[in-house]
Design a protein around this motif. Structure first.
Motif, short mmCIF file in Angstrom:
data_model
loop_
_atom_site.label_atom_id
_atom_site.label_comp_id
_atom_site.label_asym_id
_atom_site.label_seq_id
_atom_site.Cartn_x
_atom_site.Cartn_y
_atom_site.Cartn_z
N VAL A 7 0.85 -1.19 0.00
CA VAL A 7 0.00 0.00 0.00
C VAL A 7 0.88 1.23 0.00
O VAL A 7 1.92 1.28 0.67
N GLY A 8 0.49 2.23 -0.78
CA GLY A 8 1.19 3.50 -0.79
C GLY A 8 0.47 4.51 0.08
O GLY A 8 -0.75 4.66 -0.03
N VAL A 9 1.19 5.18 0.96
CA VAL A 9 0.60 6.19 1.83
C VAL A 9 1.27 7.53 1.54
O VAL A 9 2.44 7.59 1.18
N ASP A 10 0.49 8.60 1.71
CA ASP A 10 1.00 9.94 1.41
C ASP A 10 0.60 10.96 2.46
O ASP A 10 0.69 12.17 2.22
N GLY A 11 0.12 10.49 3.61
CA GLY A 11 -0.29 11.40 4.66
C GLY A 11 -1.73 11.85 4.57
O GLY A 11 -2.21 12.57 5.44
N SER A 12 -2.45 11.41 3.55
CA SER A 12 -3.85 11.81 3.38
C SER A 12 -4.78 10.81 4.04
O SER A 12 -4.41 9.67 4.35
N ALA A 13 -6.03 11.23 4.24
CA ALA A 13 -7.05 10.32 4.79
C ALA A 13 -7.32 9.18 3.82
O ALA A 13 -7.61 8.05 4.23
N GLU A 14 -7.21 9.47 2.52
CA GLU A 14 -7.43 8.43 1.52
C GLU A 14 -6.34 7.36 1.61
O GLU A 14 -6.62 6.16 1.54
N GLY A 15 -5.10 7.80 1.77
CA GLY A 15 -4.01 6.84 1.89
C GLY A 15 -4.13 5.98 3.13
O GLY A 15 -3.84 4.77 3.09
N ALA A 18 -6.75 3.38 2.56
CA ALA A 18 -6.20 2.31 1.73
C ALA A 18 -5.30 1.39 2.55
O ALA A 18 -5.30 0.16 2.34
N ALA A 19 -4.54 1.94 3.50
CA ALA A 19 -3.67 1.13 4.34
C ALA A 19 -4.48 0.16 5.19
O ALA A 19 -4.12 -1.02 5.34
N HIS A 20 -5.59 0.62 5.76
CA HIS A 20 -6.43 -0.26 6.58
C HIS A 20 -7.14 -1.30 5.71
O HIS A 20 -7.29 -2.46 6.12
N VAL A 67 1.91 3.45 9.88
CA VAL A 67 2.15 2.08 10.35
C VAL A 67 1.61 1.90 11.76
O VAL A 67 1.02 0.85 12.07
N ARG A 68 1.77 2.90 12.61
CA ARG A 68 1.25 2.80 13.98
C ARG A 68 -0.26 2.63 13.97
O ARG A 68 -0.82 1.83 14.73
N SER A 69 -0.95 3.36 13.12
CA SER A 69 -2.41 3.26 13.03
C SER A 69 -2.85 1.88 12.59
O SER A 69 -3.79 1.29 13.14
N PRO A 75 -3.20 -6.00 15.26
CA PRO A 75 -2.00 -6.30 16.07
C PRO A 75 -1.25 -7.56 15.65
O PRO A 75 -0.05 -7.67 15.88
N GLY A 76 -1.92 -8.54 15.03
CA GLY A 76 -1.23 -9.78 14.67
C GLY A 76 -0.65 -9.78 13.27
O GLY A 76 -0.05 -10.78 12.86
N LEU A 77 -0.78 -8.70 12.56
CA LEU A 77 -0.35 -8.65 11.17
C LEU A 77 1.14 -8.32 11.04
O LEU A 77 1.63 -7.42 11.73
N ARG A 78 1.82 -9.02 10.16
CA ARG A 78 3.23 -8.72 9.88
C ARG A 78 3.29 -7.51 8.94
O ARG A 78 2.80 -7.56 7.82
N ILE A 79 3.90 -6.43 9.43
CA ILE A 79 3.95 -5.18 8.67
C ILE A 79 5.39 -4.76 8.44
O ILE A 79 6.19 -4.73 9.38
N THR A 80 5.70 -4.42 7.21
CA THR A 80 7.01 -3.90 6.85
C THR A 80 6.84 -2.49 6.34
O THR A 80 5.96 -2.22 5.52
N ASP A 81 7.65 -1.55 6.84
CA ASP A 81 7.58 -0.18 6.32
C ASP A 81 8.77 0.06 5.41
O ASP A 81 9.87 -0.46 5.63
#
Length: 314
Positions: A7-15, A18-20, A67-69, A75-81
């Protein structure tokens, strides 16, 4: 072996939406999630960057907050930033080259700028070799599920039935990648799939004066031929034939077939009013300038409220 969701994030509510959404999809697929933010140096820092910070630190903070959000909700998901100093389109395409799919945020309905028609999303959707899913701001976990009569607590959301998946399909050029993506999405959600096919009646010149305008049935009254009815029946039979092997491959997915005469965009907007996901295609062989997504796909990205998956195919 399943690959991560990107997922691409850009600091927007839309991004962030999309992350969630991407985190939920990763959990459904049993994969990890890679959260990507691209930044690049400017001669002068952007005006939104605080005086006591710099572009790199600001980008790092933006990615960390996203990523924190997501971690708090999953909580159980493997996340890479992944923080990348590169052009946004280049970074997203590279990060998602081996991914199951790429998720991006999308502006509201009918928006005239931003992810839907902006240079970033337009080029990513038009060039990505992987499926791209665009998600509206404000979309949450509950929006993928049918509403409960008496309300539902957050912890009860996963047990509430999913909204159906809608597939926009052309019967003259059916594509395995597109159809399988839609069936698989419905199977993972344990929900139904509605396949929508719209056709247009070709223009035919008026018959000559000497041509018969009616046919006479034996022992019955004169009947007016119904070419549109015949065409509708032919299109319905063709769609049924195209989907038959996929029904056999995915026997647990309930399928509804909708064939209608008219514009495909109108039919898809109507069909997705209560849907959880729309799946449409993009022909990779079409390299005409400004037509990378095709007119129907481009239009539904403006007007459909649910997440839209754009699947590339030959």
């Amino acid at each position: 072996m399943p690959h991560d969701i990107v997922v691409g994030v850009d600091g927007s509510a839309e991004g962030l939406a999309a992350a969630h959404w991407a985190a939920q999809e990763a959990q459904r697929r049993g994969t990890g999630l890679t959260v990507v933010h691209a930044w690049h140096r400017h001669a002068r820092p952007a005006p939104y960057i605080p005086m006591d910070s710099n572009e790199h630190n600001w980008a790092e903070q933006l990615l960390r907050e996203a990523v924190r959000s997501v971690r708090a909700a999953h909580p159980g998901l493997r996340i890479t930033d992944r923080l990348v100093c590169d052009a946004t389109v280049t970074a997203l395409l590279a990060a998602s080259a081996d991914a199951d799919l790429l998720a991006l945020g999308s502006l509201g309905l009918g928006a005239l700028s931003g992810f839907v028609t902006g240079s970033v999303s337009q080029r990513v959707v038009g060039r990505s070799a992987r499926p791209v899913v665009l998600v509206r701001a404000g979309r949450g976990a509950a929006d993928e599920h049918l509403p409960a009569t008496d309300g539902v607590a957050p912890e009860e959301i996963p047990t509430t039935p999913y909204r159906r998946v809608v597939l926009g399909l052309r019967t003259d050029r059916p594509c395995d990648e597109l159809i399988e993506f839609a069936f698989d999405a419905a199977r993972r959600r344990d929900t139904g799939l509605r396949v929508v096919h719209a056709f247009r009646t070709p223009f035919r010149p008026a018959p000559a004066a000497s041509a018969p305008l009616v046919t006479v049935a034996p022992e019955g009254p004169a009947l007016v031929p119904q070419p549109r009815a015949r065409m509708l029946a032919d299109e319905e039979r063709t769609l049924t034939a195209v989907l038959r092997p996929w029904r056999e491959k995915y026997p647990t997915v309930p399928v509804t077939e909708t064939v209608t005469e008219g514009r495909a965009t109108v039919a898809l907007v109507r069909a997705t009013r209560n849907a959880g996901l729309l799946v449409v295609g993009r022909r990779t062989a079409d390299h005409r300038v400004g037509a990378h997504t095709g007119p129907v796909t481009h239009a539904v990205l403006h007007h459909v409220g649910c997440p839209v998956a754009v699947v590339p195919h030959d």
